[in-house]
Design a protein around this motif. Structure first.
Motif, mmCIF file in Angstrom:
data_model
loop_
_atom_site.group_PDB
_atom_site.id
_atom_site.type_symbol
_atom_site.label_atom_id
_atom_site.label_comp_id
_atom_site.label_asym_id
_atom_site.label_seq_id
_atom_site.Cartn_x
_atom_site.Cartn_y
_atom_site.Cartn_z
ATOM 1 N N PRO A 249 15.224 72.328 -25.775
ATOM 2 C CA PRO A 249 14.599 72.043 -24.475
ATOM 3 C C PRO A 249 14.815 73.204 -23.513
ATOM 4 C CG PRO A 249 16.665 70.872 -24.663
ATOM 5 C CD PRO A 249 16.425 71.509 -26.001
ATOM 6 N N GLY B 199 3.429 74.227 -31.562
ATOM 7 C CA GLY B 199 2.924 73.830 -30.255
ATOM 8 C C GLY B 199 3.104 72.361 -29.926
ATOM 9 N N SER B 200 3.685 71.600 -30.836
ATOM 10 C CA SER B 200 3.862 70.168 -30.559
ATOM 11 C C SER B 200 4.939 69.950 -29.506
ATOM 12 C CB SER B 200 4.234 69.415 -31.835
ATOM 13 O OG SER B 200 5.489 69.857 -32.312
ATOM 14 N N LYS B 201 4.763 68.917 -28.717
ATOM 15 C CA LYS B 201 5.718 68.570 -27.668
ATOM 16 C C LYS B 201 6.261 67.166 -27.906
ATOM 17 C CE LYS B 201 3.598 71.465 -24.075
ATOM 18 N NZ LYS B 201 3.019 71.490 -22.698
ATOM 19 N N PRO B 202 7.480 66.908 -27.464
ATOM 20 C CA PRO B 202 8.040 65.555 -27.612
ATOM 21 C C PRO B 202 7.095 64.501 -27.041
ATOM 22 C CG PRO B 202 9.743 67.055 -26.872
ATOM 23 C CD PRO B 202 8.450 67.825 -26.815
ATOM 24 N N ASP B 203 6.971 63.394 -27.776
ATOM 25 C CA ASP B 203 6.037 62.345 -27.362
ATOM 26 C C ASP B 203 6.708 60.985 -27.207
ATOM 27 O OD1 ASP B 203 6.573 61.737 -29.994
ATOM 28 O OD2 ASP B 203 4.477 61.599 -30.628
ATOM 29 N N CYS C 108 14.662 62.660 -25.374
ATOM 30 C CA CYS C 108 13.262 62.999 -25.648
ATOM 31 C C CYS C 108 13.155 63.476 -27.085
ATOM 32 C CB CYS C 108 12.774 64.095 -24.705
ATOM 33 S SG CYS C 108 12.685 63.570 -22.978
ATOM 34 N N GLY D 225 12.538 70.640 -34.047
ATOM 35 C CA GLY D 225 11.794 71.069 -32.870
ATOM 36 C C GLY D 225 12.523 72.143 -32.093
ATOM 37 N N TYR E 142 10.456 62.960 -30.962
ATOM 38 C CA TYR E 142 9.165 62.772 -31.616
ATOM 39 C C TYR E 142 9.104 61.392 -32.270
ATOM 40 C CZ TYR E 142 8.729 67.819 -31.042
ATOM 41 O OH TYR E 142 8.656 69.081 -30.509
#
Length: 453
Positions: A231, A378-382, A366, A228, A368
Motif C-alpha cells: 500500500p 493494474g488491479s486494485k483491492p476490491d 484492504c 499484490g 482482494y
C-alpha cells in the motif's frame, strides 16, 4: 491452627510486585488463586518478589483491599543480584516479569528463567530488549524447556490477537494486502500514562542505534509472501473518513511484534508444535495457522481533533530531539508532565482516572475478493473488512488481565505449547483459547463490517 507449609515450587511468581503495574497484576492474579477463586483455575500457589519485602507486602495489602491480605510468600530478589534471581526462577513454573524499563531490569530475569527452565512472561514494549533476549537466550531456553515471551500486556496482545482475528475473517478465495490498526484511547477523565512507559520511550530513542546494530548482526528472517503491491505510505497525519478521526503514524512495538509473528509462521507454516500436544490440538493448530493470511501491518493513533494530534506530535518531537543526548534525557525524565503535554506524570494515574479509561483498536483491512486478481497488472483491492478489539484502560486493567490469562494458559495447557525458546505472544498463544479467555474477562473482539470497494 497450623500455618500451611511454604511450597518448594510456585505456579506463579510475580517479580516487580511492588511497582505501579505490579500491584495491579497482584490484584488480578488474586481473582484466580485457588481455592478461594470462584473460577476453575489452575493457579494453586502464588508468590510475590521484589527488592523490598515491606514494599511488596504493602502492595499486597493494597491489591487485596478492602478485605484482609492473604498470607502469600514474599521472595526478596533484585535485578542487580543474579543469584537472587536464579533462586527465584528455580522455584517458579511461571515468572511474571513486571519491573521496567526492561532494558535495565528485564534481561537478568530472562537469563535466570532460561537457565532454570522456568517460563517467563513480561509486559515489555521495548523492541530492542525483546530482540536482544531472543538473540541471547533462544538456544538455552529451547534446551532447558523455558518459554520466554515478551509483550504479554497491552503491548502487544490486543494487536497480535486482533490481527489474527482479523486475518481469519478473509475466507478463501479472498486475501488481505494491508491491515491498518487504529488505536483510540478514551476516558471521561484525563488520560494519564505510567512514567515507566514514558521512560522506556525515552531510552528507546537513546538506544535506537543499538537496535539497528543488533538487527544487522543477525541473519535476516524470512518475509511472508503478501499478494499484490504494497500500500502507499501515506502522510504522517491524515483524516480517516471511515472512522471520522484524525490519525498519526505510531512507531510502536505492536508493528514489530506482529511482523515477527508472521515471520515465525513463514518458517513454520503449521505453527509451533507442542511437546506433548494432544491429537485434537495438533489438528486445531494446523487448521488455525492455515486460516491466517499475512498482510502489510501498521498502527496509528487517533484523535477526534487536530489539537489531540498536536499533543502527540509535541511529545514525539520532544523525545526525538532531546532523547539522543544525556542532558536532554535528564530533562525529559525530570519533567515528564511538561514534555508530554500532560500525558505522563511520575505519580501515574489516579484510581478514578484508571477506572474511567478504555480503548478501541480498529483493524481496517484492504485486499482482494479473489487471490488471483492480486497478480493481475493494474488491479486494485476490491474488498474491505473492519474488525475491532476493545477493552478497559490499557496499562493497569487490560495489561494485568492479559498477563494473568497468558499465565493461566501456560499452567493449564503447557503440553500443547513448544518445549522452550524465545517467541512472540501470537506465535505461542494464537491457536490456544486465550482470545476466549480475554473475552470472558472484559475484552471484546468484533467483526464490524465487510464491503466491496
Amino acid at each position: 491452627m497450623a500455618t500451611p507449609p511454604v511450597p518448594e515450587m510456585f505456579d506463579v511468581v510475580i517479580f516487580g510486585a511492588s511497582g505501579f503495574t505490579g500491584r495491579y497484576v497482584i490484584r488480578e492474579a488474586l481473582k484466580f488463586l485457588a481455592p478461594s477463586s470462584p473460577y476453575a483455575s489452575p493457579l494453586r500457589s502464588l508468590a510475590l518478589a521484589g527488592r523490598s519485602r515491606d514494599r511488596v507486602a504493602a502492595a499486597l495489602r493494597w491489591a487485596a483491599g478492602p478485605g484482609p491480605a492473604p498470607d502469600l510468600p514474599i521472595l526478596v530478589a533484585d535485578s542487580s543480584d543474579q543469584a537472587s534471581l536464579s533462586a527465584l526462577a528455580a522455584r517458579a513454573r511461571v515468572v511474571l516479569s513486571c519491573a521496567g524499563p526492561f532494558r535495565h531490569h528485564g534481561r537478568p530475569v530472562a537469563a535466570a528463567c532460561a537457565a532454570a527452565g522456568a517460563d517467563c512472561l513480561d509486559i515489555s514494549g521495548e523492541p530492542e530488549f525483546m530482540e536482544r533476549v531472543e538473540a541471547e537466550f533462544h538456544e538455552v531456553a529451547s534446551k532447558n524447556g523455558s518459554l520466554i515471551i515478551s509483550a504479554c500486556g497491552f503491548d502487544s496482545i490486543p494487536a497480535e490477537l486482533g490481527y489474527l482475528f482479523h486475518s481469519r475473517q478473509w475466507a478463501a478465495p479472498s486475501v488481505p494486502v494491508s491491515v491498518q490498526a487504529y488505536l483510540s484511547l478514551e476516558s471521561d477523565k484525563k488520560i494519564v500514562g505510567n512514567f515507566g512507559t514514558y521512560e522506556s520511550a525515552v531510552l528507546g530513542v537513546a538506544n535506537a542505534s543499538d537496535l539497528q546494530s543488533l538487527r544487522r548482526s543477525r541473519p535476516r528472517r524470512p518475509r511472508p509472501n503478501i499478494p499484490g503491491p504494497p500500500p502507499p505510505k501515506g502522510s504522517l497525519v491524515e483524516h480517516d473518513k471511515t472512522l471520522a478521526l484524525w490519525t498519526i503514524k505510531l512507531p510502536s512495538a505492536d508493528t514489530v511484534v506482529v511482523k515477527r509473528t508472521l515471520s515465525t509462521v513463514t518458517e513454520h507454516p503449521e505453527g509451533l508444535p507442542g511437546t506433548e500436544e494432544t491429537t485434537d490440538f495438533a489438528e486445531h493448530r494446523k487448521n488455525f495457522w492455515s486460516s491466517v493470511k499475512p498482510a502489510h501491518f501498521g498502527v496509528k493513533l487517533t484523535s477526534k481533533s487536530l489539537l489531540g494530534i498536536a499533543q502527540y506530535i509535541f511529545t514525539g518531537l520532544c523525545i526525538g530531539l532531546l532523547g539522543g543526548f544525556s542532558f536532554g534525557r535528564s530533562l525529559l525524565l525530570k519533567f515528564p508532565t511538561f514534555f508530554s503535554a500532560g500525558w505522563f506524570r511520575k505519580s501515574g494515574p489516579t484510581e478514578e482516572e484508571v477506572s474511567s479509561a478504555s480503548f478501541k483498536m480498529s483493524f481496517i483491512g484492504c485486499g482482494y475478493s479473489d487471490a488471483d486478481r492480486a497478480s493481475e497488472r493494474g488491479s486494485k483491492p476490491d474488498k474491505e473488512i473492519i474488525t475491532r478489539v476493545s477493552g478497559p484502560e490499557i496499562g493497569y486493567i487490560t495489561t494485568p488481565i492479559v498477563l494473568v490469562q497468558c499465565a493461566l494458559v501456560l499452567l493449564s495447557q503447557r503440553g500443547n505449547l513448544p518445549k522452550g525458546g524465545v517467541y512472540t505472544p501470537g506465535a505461542v498463544f494464537g491457536p490456544t483459547d486465550l482470545q476466549q479467555r480475554l473475552q470472558e474477562n472484559g475484552l471484546s473482539f468484533d467483526l464490524v463490517s465487510t464491503r466491496a470497494l
